[in-house]
Design an enzyme around this catalytic site. Sequence first.
Site, PDB file in Angstrom:
ATOM      1  N   ALA A 674      -4.837   1.539  10.630  1.00  0.00           N
ATOM      2  CA  ALA A 674      -4.081   2.504   9.838  1.00  0.00           C
ATOM      3  C   ALA A 674      -2.896   1.808   9.174  1.00  0.00           C
ATOM      4  O   ALA A 674      -2.104   1.138   9.852  1.00  0.00           O
ATOM      5  CB  ALA A 674      -3.582   3.646  10.716  1.00  0.00           C
ATOM      6  N   GLU A 675      -2.792   1.976   7.859  1.00  0.00           N
ATOM      7  CA  GLU A 675      -1.643   1.455   7.128  1.00  0.00           C
ATOM      8  C   GLU A 675      -0.671   2.616   6.908  1.00  0.00           C
ATOM      9  O   GLU A 675      -0.836   3.415   5.991  1.00  0.00           O
ATOM     10  CB  GLU A 675      -2.087   0.862   5.792  1.00  0.00           C
ATOM     11  N   ASP A 676       0.318   2.717   7.778  1.00  0.00           N
ATOM     12  CA  ASP A 676       1.271   3.826   7.723  1.00  0.00           C
ATOM     13  C   ASP A 676       2.681   3.297   7.950  1.00  0.00           C
ATOM     14  O   ASP A 676       3.009   2.848   9.050  1.00  0.00           O
ATOM     15  CB  ASP A 676       0.915   4.883   8.770  1.00  0.00           C
TER      16      ASP A 676
END
Length: 969
Positions: A674-676
Amino acid sequence: MCGVKPPTLIERGGFLLDGLKPSLNGYVKPPTLITKGRVLLDGLKPSSTWENSCSSVGSEGSVAMAFASLLTTQFSPPQQPILEARLCASPNAGACRWLQMHVSGGRGAANFSVNTTPYLKKKEKLQRRSMKGHTCRCSVRGGKGSTKASIKSERKIDPVGFLKKIDFSSQKFALFLRERYKAFKDLTDDIIRRDLSLLELASGNKYVGLRRHIRHCVDYLEWAPGARFCSLVGDFNNWVHREDCAGEGYMGHDDHGYWRIVVEDKLREGEVEGDYFEEFNYLQNFDKGDENPDLDALFKKMDDEYWEPGEDEYLKDPNVFAEELYNSIFGSDRGLIRQKEDGVEDECLDDIPDAQTRYEAWKACQKDKNDGKLPPIDIIDDGSDPDHLTFVDDPVWRKRVLEKKPPLKYWEYLIKGRKAWERKYSPGIPHQGRVRVYFHTPEGPLERVPAWATYVLPDPDKSRMSAIFWDPPIEELHVWRNASPVVSRSLRIYECHVGISGKEPKIASFNEFTSKVTNMFAVSSRFGTPEDFKRLVDNAHGLGLLVIMDVVQSHAASDEMNGLAKFDGANDCYFHRGKRGHHKGWHTRMFKYGEYEVIRFLLSNLKWWVEEYHVDGFQFHSVTSMLYTHNGFAEFHEGLDDYCNQYVDRDALLYLILANEMLHQLKPEIITIAEDVTLYPGLCEPIDQGGLGFDYYVSISPSVMWLELIENVADDSWSMNQIAETLSLSCSQHKGKGLVYAENHGQSIAGGKSLAEVLFNYNHHNEYSSSGPSSIRRGLSLLKMIRLITLSLGGSAYLNFMGNEFGHPEYVEFPKSRNQYSLEHAVRRWDLLDSGQHSQLAAFDMDLMSLEEENSILKCPPATIMLTDDTSKVIVYKRGNLLYAFNFNPRKSFDKFSIQLNETGEYKILLDSDELAYGGLGRRSSEAKSILTMPARSKGSLHNLVLAMPSQSAQVYKLSRIWDPFESL
C-alpha cells in the site's frame, strides 16, 4: 454459470457420506454413488486450494463431511457428470470460509459454493471431529433443501484487535472499526448471495468483454446501465452501428445493465452447419473429434465399458429410481392419509409401526429381494424428522463402485480442434480486428473503447483508440515455461519502467526489456503485445525474479473518448458524480467503490493480471487518494479521529479489504503493498483483527528527508538524531512491514531530480558543473552511505528505481505536450556503467545486495541504536548479528572511536564504503580485517570496541566469535 443450475437433492432424504479422513497430503476420496444411471460423486480432486485449506485447519485428525446430490436432467446420458468439492481457505481469517463445488460433464459445467456460516440446528445429524483447535461441522438435509456446512475457527475475530495490541485508545475509532467490520460482513454476505463466492465475483473477465465462445461465435458482454441501445462496431462490420446489436428488453440487457451481443462466425462455402451443440477447442490444433467418429457407436462403447447389468435401467426416466427406492421402503400407497375428491380428509391408514420396527422389517425383506437393480443401501430413520433419512451403503458395493472410472476419456471425441474450426468457419471478428462499442444514451449517441478490452491501439489516423480483439493462432500463443519463484526471505524491489529502459531516445519494448494507462485490462500497446508481456514475466521467473505491478485503482483518466469517464453517458456508471467524482489535485476521476459492479470490475482486474500474466504482487498506487474524499489534501491533527471522520471513504476501505482477501485466497504467497502517505492505522494488520490486510506499506519519509538534507542543509549541520529517528520509525511502524527507498521514480521523472543529479551537480546540458573531483567524491560517499543506512535501519523491504543504483545523473521526462512529445530525456544512460564513479557506485550497490541476501537484514527485528552523536556526526547501531558504524562528518576522521558493547568477542568487517573499488580513498586498507573487543576489568561491565572511522564513510561488522574473557582467569 453457463446456464446450468446446481444439482438438487432427492425428494426424500439424502445420502450421508461420513467418516471421510484427509490424508497428510490433503487428498480425500469419498464414495461414488450411482443412481438414475449417473455418477453422483467421483471423489475430491487433489488441488492446491484443498491442500491449503487442510494446512490451515490442521492435516491430522478426521474430517466428517456430508455431501448429497442427485443430478437431474441437467446432464443427459451418456456423458457422466462429475462433482468436485473442495474447502476454500481464507488466509487472512485463518479458517475455511466456504465449500466450493464444480460440476462438469454432460452439456455444460456449473460452479457453485455453499456458504459455511453456521447453520447448526438441534435436529440435524452432525459428525464432529477435532482438528488442531478447529471444528468442522457438516450436515445434509433432505427434501428441497441444500447442503450445509460450516467450519468454525477458535481464533476470535476482533474488529479492534490490532488497536489492543498496539495499546491505542480511541473510542471513536474503535466504534468506526466495529461498524466497518459489520459493513464488510454484510457486503460479504451479499457477494455470496449474488455470486456465491468472492473469487467468483472477481472472475468477471471470464464472461464480460469480448470472448470467443466454444460454439463458433464471439460473445460480447458490457455493463452500461445508463444506455438505451448497444451495438458493436469495427472493421469486421465496416463500422455499421446497427449491424451487430443487442436485442430488445431482456434479449439485450438484464436488470443490472449488462448488454449482450453475439457475433456469429461465418460458415465457409461448401460447409454444412453442424449440430447446435457442436463445440470447438480453440487452444488445440487437433482433437480426436476431428476424426468425425460414429457417435452412436461411441456412446454404446461408453455404456458397455461402464454399466453393470441392470444399472442403466433407469436411464430413460430420471424419476424412476427415486420412486422405486421410496416404494421399496414405504410401499406403493405413497401417502399416509386418503382424501376425498374434494380434498377433505377421509380416513387414516392403519397405524404405522415405529421407525425401528419399520426399518428392521424392510431390512429383513431386502435380504432375499435384492436383485441388483437397486444399490444395497440401509436406511436409518429415527422418526424425529420425516424429511431426514440417513442412507448407509454396503461396503462391498462401495468398493466395487469406487474401482470404476467414468468413461470421460471419450468426451474428447466430441470436441473438435482449432484447425477444424478454421476449415469450417471464418471468424466473425478476426484476430487483431478493431472494435468499439456504440451506445444510445439520453444525451445522444457515443462510441467508447470497451471497458474490459485486453489490448488497445490507436487508429491509423491517431484520432482515437480502439480495442483489438486478441485471438492469435496457437503457434503465436506464449507457452509458459517457468513457475513463479518462491518468495524470498527478504523483499528487494528493482523498480522499472519499460518505456524508458532503453539507452536510445525511443519507447523501449517488452522484448527489448526482456533481452538486454487508461485501459485497466490492457497491456500498454506502446511496449508490445500481450504475448510479449507474458514472455517478459516468464523470463523473469526463469531468472528467479518476482514480478510486482504498480496497479492504479485509486483514480482514472478523465478521457471521455478512450477511457471510462462518462462511459454510458451522463449516468457515469464507474465514477461518482459531481465534485466527489474528481480528484482534488490531479483532475482525474474517482471510482464509485460502493457500486457492486464497479467492485466486480476492479477485483476482476486484479485477478486477471494474476491469472493471465502470472504477476506475483501489486503495489497499490496512491491509496491515500482512495481513502479520503479530500484525496489526502488536508491537515491531520486530530490523532486517530482523522482516520474515521466524515472525510474517510468507507466504501474504499471495504474495497481494499476485499481486494486483499480475494488476492490472498487466489494466491496465498502474493505480495500486496500500500502506498499511503498518511499511514492509515491497520494497513498491514490481519483483516480479522481490524486491519486492511496488506503485506507491506510504502514509507516515503526517508526519501523526503534525504532530498531535504542534501538540497537545503550543509553537511556539517545534518542531525544524526533526525536521521536515526526517521529511519527507525519506518522500521518499527506497522509490525516492521515498511518498504523504504532512498529515491524512487517520483524523484527522477517529469522534472524531479535524482539524488545523484543533485550531489554531482549535473545540469541539463549533460555535463557536470562541479568545481572538481572533491565534489564528485563527496557525492559518491554520501550516496553509498544513504543507500546502506536506508536499507539496514529503515524497513523490512527495500526499493531502488532503475538506474539509481549507479547514480543516474539525468532527470527523466516522458513525451508530452509541454516538451513537444520529445523522447530526448526518456532514456537511461547505461553507458555510464562502463567507467568512473557510476561503475564504482554500481559495484558498491551489488555488494550491498549480496550482504543483505546473505544475512537477511530486512527480515531481522528492528535495530538497536547504540549511539547518535550530533557533535561527532556518528551513528552506530546493531541489527541482527551485524554492527553498523556511520561517520557523516565531512571533515573529521576518527582513528580510534570507542563503542561500548554488552558482549565481547571478535568482529569481522564485511563492507567498507571507503574501499578503492567503490571510489573511496582506502583509508582503512592498513587496518586489520578483524577487531577484538577490549577486555573489561570486572565481570558484567560493558566492553569496548575501538573502530577506525574515516570521514563520510560507513562500515559493517559481524560478530564472528563470542567468548567470556574471565573464563581463563
